[in-house]
Design an enzyme around this catalytic site. Sequence first.
Site, short mmCIF file in Angstrom:
data_model
loop_
_atom_site.label_atom_id
_atom_site.label_comp_id
_atom_site.label_asym_id
_atom_site.label_seq_id
_atom_site.Cartn_x
_atom_site.Cartn_y
_atom_site.Cartn_z
CB ALA A 43 -1.10 -2.76 -6.16
CB THR A 47 -2.34 -4.91 -12.56
OG1 THR A 47 -1.16 -5.64 -12.91
CG2 THR A 47 -2.00 -3.84 -11.54
CG PHE A 54 -2.30 1.90 -4.94
CD1 PHE A 54 -3.40 2.48 -4.33
CD2 PHE A 54 -2.07 0.56 -4.73
CE1 PHE A 54 -4.24 1.74 -3.52
CE2 PHE A 54 -2.90 -0.20 -3.93
CZ PHE A 54 -4.00 0.39 -3.32
CG ASN A 105 -1.39 -6.69 -2.89
OD1 ASN A 105 -0.94 -5.55 -2.94
ND2 ASN A 105 -1.05 -7.62 -3.76
CG HIS A 124 -0.63 -2.39 4.04
ND1 HIS A 124 -0.13 -1.90 2.85
CD2 HIS A 124 0.32 -2.12 4.98
CE1 HIS A 124 1.05 -1.35 3.06
NE2 HIS A 124 1.34 -1.47 4.33
CB CYS A 167 -17.96 -12.01 23.15
SG CYS A 167 -16.91 -10.61 22.66
CB SER A 206 6.03 1.60 -5.87
OG SER A 206 5.38 1.80 -4.61
#
Length: 418
Positions: A43, A47, A54, A105, A124, A167, A206
């Site tokens: 993250a 910023t 976080f 991210n 993620h 579908c 981190s």
Amino acid sequence: MADTAPKIAEEEKFEDPKIVDQKAESLANQILKSKHFIAFTGAGISTSTGIPDFRGPEGAWTLLAQGRQRKGKVVSTLQAIPSPAHMALVELQNKGYLKYLVSQNCDGLHRRSGILPERISELHRNSNREYCKDCGKEYIRDFRAVSTYEKSHHDHRTGRRCTRLNCSGPLLDTIINFGEQLPAAAFSSAFDHAKNSDLCLVLGSSLTVTPANEIPEVVGKKKGANLVICNLQSTPLDERAKLRVHAKCDDLMVRVMEKLGLEIPIFILRRRLVVESETKEGKHQLKVYGVDVDGTPVTFLRSVRLEGNRRGVNSEPATIKLPSPPEQGTEIKLELEFMGHYGEPNLEIIYEHDPERDTETLYLLEYNPKTGEWKTSELGEAEGEDESVISGGMENVNIERLTLGESANAPILLGSSP
């Protein structure tokens, strides 16, 4: 989440600019010598774009742990401009230095900045992507394609359905919540690149999220490989780092690019547009829609209007009926209206009908948010991932009903908080 973040955030450490400059030169030299350079981002790289982290002093989990509300302004992930660090990674990719990028991210900025889909593992996932539960087909949206999670954090239904021919399965967001499985293909690819890597640069993480933090750890443990970490707070892998930088990601990467003699490119929003001409039952029409570089459908148009028509078409794909069969060389003017997250003005493109050439034409649309200007070019025949994507596999979806708000999974669970 918040229960894993301390109520008092660890103090951020800033090294003297001269020391950062020296370390930037060391990193630049390592990049030049590296045979398989990879990057790992968290993250902290976003910023400076206005997206909070976080665990920082004003991080999302920190505020929750303290029971505080955010006071400062937050930029939407849809409106955030990729940072100098983001764009530096794009240039390193384009110049052949950066072989692969692994990111924790979900903000979608790496892909939007220009990182190629085959060069990244979004562990993620991505808040702008959704996929069909039944057939696995993926879609990219210029809005947050995320579930409301009203029933459960594990209910990923977005409320839309697959438009693939035969579908219509339910679409799910791709976000990985805590305790859920990571995408096996993305994790496996990231792990393979880590095993081959001789240099891994961590930017703004981190390194407390498992199993994602195992990726840089692989490089840190490998003999003859270098792990470089740039983060303002400490990480569990600091002792394994050959080079540890306490600085903002932008401050480091601007210096690194200067040492390498490379310019950081400005951010250009790039869109690929397909105009498809077809005749059905003697009636002529155009289909207009967006695609990614790999043919994945992309929703970025709010409407398409044919010159002379009062109203635009707001379905996807935009199907425009022509009053008469177009003759050779007929110029058809189309006005495109975008979602407008970067303030994009409407754009007029001219489609020249040529019945003797391919019926699908691909355009590259490039928008500069700083100047507010569009640049267009024709790339030729559209290339899709399969026939159902480019050749009529997308049934009409009303854009007004799109709420703003295919990968196999293995038992690789997301732990701790980003």
